[in-house]
Scaffold this motif. Structure first.
Motif, PDB file in Angstrom:
ATOM      1  N   ASN A  54       8.277   0.538  -5.691  1.00  0.00           N
ATOM      2  CA  ASN A  54       8.771  -0.327  -6.761  1.00  0.00           C
ATOM      3  C   ASN A  54       7.909  -0.096  -7.997  1.00  0.00           C
ATOM      4  OD1 ASN A  54       9.602  -2.316  -8.442  1.00  0.00           O
ATOM      5  ND2 ASN A  54       9.291  -3.986  -7.030  1.00  0.00           N
ATOM      6  N   TRP A  55       8.506   0.469  -9.016  1.00  0.00           N
ATOM      7  CA  TRP A  55       7.755   0.772 -10.232  1.00  0.00           C
ATOM      8  C   TRP A  55       7.982  -0.277 -11.309  1.00  0.00           C
ATOM      9  CZ3 TRP A  55       3.997   3.959  -9.597  1.00  0.00           C
ATOM     10  CH2 TRP A  55       4.086   4.967  -8.660  1.00  0.00           C
ATOM     11  N   THR A  56       8.331  -1.481 -10.942  1.00  0.00           N
ATOM     12  CA  THR A  56       8.488  -2.560 -11.897  1.00  0.00           C
ATOM     13  C   THR A  56       7.130  -3.221 -12.096  1.00  0.00           C
ATOM     14  OG1 THR A  56      10.723  -2.942 -11.127  1.00  0.00           O
ATOM     15  CG2 THR A  56       9.708  -4.697 -12.401  1.00  0.00           C
ATOM     16  N   TYR A  57       6.728  -3.384 -13.332  1.00  0.00           N
ATOM     17  CA  TYR A  57       5.424  -3.966 -13.631  1.00  0.00           C
ATOM     18  C   TYR A  57       5.603  -5.353 -14.238  1.00  0.00           C
ATOM     19  CZ  TYR A  57       3.657   0.750 -12.993  1.00  0.00           C
ATOM     20  OH  TYR A  57       3.338   1.958 -12.465  1.00  0.00           O
ATOM     21  N   THR A  58       4.640  -6.217 -13.983  1.00  0.00           N
ATOM     22  CA  THR A  58       4.656  -7.552 -14.569  1.00  0.00           C
ATOM     23  C   THR A  58       3.230  -8.081 -14.650  1.00  0.00           C
ATOM     24  OG1 THR A  58       5.685  -9.732 -14.474  1.00  0.00           O
ATOM     25  CG2 THR A  58       4.948  -8.798 -12.392  1.00  0.00           C
ATOM     26  N   GLU A  59       3.038  -9.085 -15.446  1.00  0.00           N
ATOM     27  CA  GLU A  59       1.732  -9.747 -15.529  1.00  0.00           C
ATOM     28  C   GLU A  59       1.553 -10.606 -14.282  1.00  0.00           C
ATOM     29  OE1 GLU A  59      -0.349 -10.554 -18.589  1.00  0.00           O
ATOM     30  OE2 GLU A  59       0.511  -8.876 -19.690  1.00  0.00           O
ATOM     31  N   VAL A  60       0.387 -10.503 -13.674  1.00  0.00           N
ATOM     32  CA  VAL A  60       0.078 -11.268 -12.466  1.00  0.00           C
ATOM     33  C   VAL A  60      -1.178 -12.079 -12.735  1.00  0.00           C
ATOM     34  CG1 VAL A  60      -0.566 -11.095 -10.033  1.00  0.00           C
ATOM     35  CG2 VAL A  60       1.102  -9.524 -10.981  1.00  0.00           C
ATOM     36  N   TYR A  61      -1.181 -13.312 -12.287  1.00  0.00           N
ATOM     37  CA  TYR A  61      -2.340 -14.182 -12.444  1.00  0.00           C
ATOM     38  C   TYR A  61      -3.030 -14.353 -11.095  1.00  0.00           C
ATOM     39  CZ  TYR A  61      -0.205 -15.295 -16.887  1.00  0.00           C
ATOM     40  OH  TYR A  61       0.332 -15.200 -18.145  1.00  0.00           O
ATOM     41  N   ILE A  62      -4.341 -14.223 -11.095  1.00  0.00           N
ATOM     42  CA  ILE A  62      -5.121 -14.463  -9.881  1.00  0.00           C
ATOM     43  C   ILE A  62      -5.326 -15.973  -9.795  1.00  0.00           C
ATOM     44  CG2 ILE A  62      -7.267 -13.990  -8.649  1.00  0.00           C
ATOM     45  CD1 ILE A  62      -5.434 -11.516  -9.169  1.00  0.00           C
ATOM     46  N   THR A  63      -4.841 -16.584  -8.718  1.00  0.00           N
ATOM     47  CA  THR A  63      -4.890 -18.041  -8.595  1.00  0.00           C
ATOM     48  C   THR A  63      -5.838 -18.520  -7.496  1.00  0.00           C
ATOM     49  OG1 THR A  63      -2.980 -17.979  -7.123  1.00  0.00           O
ATOM     50  CG2 THR A  63      -2.560 -18.335  -9.473  1.00  0.00           C
ATOM     51  N   GLY A  64      -6.414 -17.603  -6.742  1.00  0.00           N
ATOM     52  CA  GLY A  64      -7.333 -17.999  -5.674  1.00  0.00           C
ATOM     53  C   GLY A  64      -7.736 -16.788  -4.866  1.00  0.00           C
ATOM     54  N   TYR A  65      -8.416 -17.030  -3.751  1.00  0.00           N
ATOM     55  CA  TYR A  65      -8.829 -15.923  -2.894  1.00  0.00           C
ATOM     56  C   TYR A  65      -8.901 -16.382  -1.447  1.00  0.00           C
ATOM     57  CZ  TYR A  65     -13.435 -18.121  -2.956  1.00  0.00           C
ATOM     58  OH  TYR A  65     -14.463 -19.012  -2.817  1.00  0.00           O
ATOM     59  N   ARG A  66      -8.903 -15.393  -0.542  1.00  0.00           N
ATOM     60  CA  ARG A  66      -9.081 -15.661   0.884  1.00  0.00           C
ATOM     61  C   ARG A  66     -10.476 -15.202   1.262  1.00  0.00           C
ATOM     62  NH1 ARG A  66      -4.392 -12.503   3.914  1.00  0.00           N
ATOM     63  NH2 ARG A  66      -5.777 -10.882   3.202  1.00  0.00           N
ATOM     64  N   LYS A  67     -11.167 -15.964   2.071  1.00  0.00           N
ATOM     65  CA  LYS A  67     -12.513 -15.577   2.484  1.00  0.00           C
ATOM     66  C   LYS A  67     -12.507 -14.723   3.751  1.00  0.00           C
ATOM     67  CE  LYS A  67     -15.434 -19.259   0.710  1.00  0.00           C
ATOM     68  NZ  LYS A  67     -16.357 -20.326   1.090  1.00  0.00           N
ATOM     69  N   ASN A  68     -11.724 -15.142   4.760  1.00  0.00           N
ATOM     70  CA  ASN A  68     -11.795 -14.480   6.061  1.00  0.00           C
ATOM     71  C   ASN A  68     -11.388 -13.010   6.012  1.00  0.00           C
ATOM     72  OD1 ASN A  68      -9.184 -15.226   5.540  1.00  0.00           O
ATOM     73  ND2 ASN A  68      -8.728 -15.932   7.595  1.00  0.00           N
ATOM     74  N   GLU A  69     -10.312 -12.670   5.350  1.00  0.00           N
ATOM     75  CA  GLU A  69      -9.901 -11.281   5.112  1.00  0.00           C
ATOM     76  C   GLU A  69      -9.762 -11.173   3.608  1.00  0.00           C
ATOM     77  OE1 GLU A  69      -6.417 -10.120   7.252  1.00  0.00           O
ATOM     78  OE2 GLU A  69      -6.986 -11.341   8.962  1.00  0.00           O
ATOM     79  N   PHE A  70     -10.742 -10.613   2.950  1.00  0.00           N
ATOM     80  CA  PHE A  70     -10.811 -10.720   1.498  1.00  0.00           C
ATOM     81  C   PHE A  70      -9.520 -10.273   0.834  1.00  0.00           C
ATOM     82  CE2 PHE A  70     -11.740  -9.457  -2.816  1.00  0.00           C
ATOM     83  CZ  PHE A  70     -12.282 -10.633  -3.272  1.00  0.00           C
ATOM     84  N   GLY A  71      -9.012 -11.119  -0.047  1.00  0.00           N
ATOM     85  CA  GLY A  71      -7.834 -10.803  -0.833  1.00  0.00           C
ATOM     86  C   GLY A  71      -7.654 -11.834  -1.916  1.00  0.00           C
ATOM     87  N   TRP A  72      -7.060 -11.414  -3.008  1.00  0.00           N
ATOM     88  CA  TRP A  72      -6.788 -12.330  -4.113  1.00  0.00           C
ATOM     89  C   TRP A  72      -5.370 -12.859  -3.993  1.00  0.00           C
ATOM     90  CZ3 TRP A  72      -8.771  -8.037  -7.752  1.00  0.00           C
ATOM     91  CH2 TRP A  72     -10.157  -8.084  -7.803  1.00  0.00           C
TER      92      TRP A  72
END
Length: 68
Positions: free
Chosen positions: A24-42
């Motif tokens: 999927n080559w569609t781009y958009t603005e993404v906001y980071i709203t939080g994170y996961r600690k156990n398996e790191f991810g935004w």
């Protein structure tokens, strides 16, 4: 992203037509709203409609580079 048929099984070492890679080559603005600690991810969100509210879009996972 990978799409698969609902009843398909994973076949080790073999490509199956039941599993298809979707690029999927569609781009958009993404906001980071939080994170996961156990398996790191935004946690990512995108604007929804004209209200300016954010709706969840997914998780951005970062896998550290393994040195060999």
């Amino acid at each position: 992203m990978v799409g698969k048929r609902k009843n398909s099984l994973y076949e080790t070492g073999r490509r199956s037509h039941a599993w298809q890679k979707v690029i999927n080559w569609t781009y958009t603005e993404v906001y980071i709203t939080g994170y996961r600690k156990n398996e790191f991810g935004w946690l990512a969100a995108v604007p929804y409609g004209t209200s300016g509210r954010l709706r969840p879009a997914g998780i951005i996972e970062l896998v550290p580079h393994q040195r060999s």
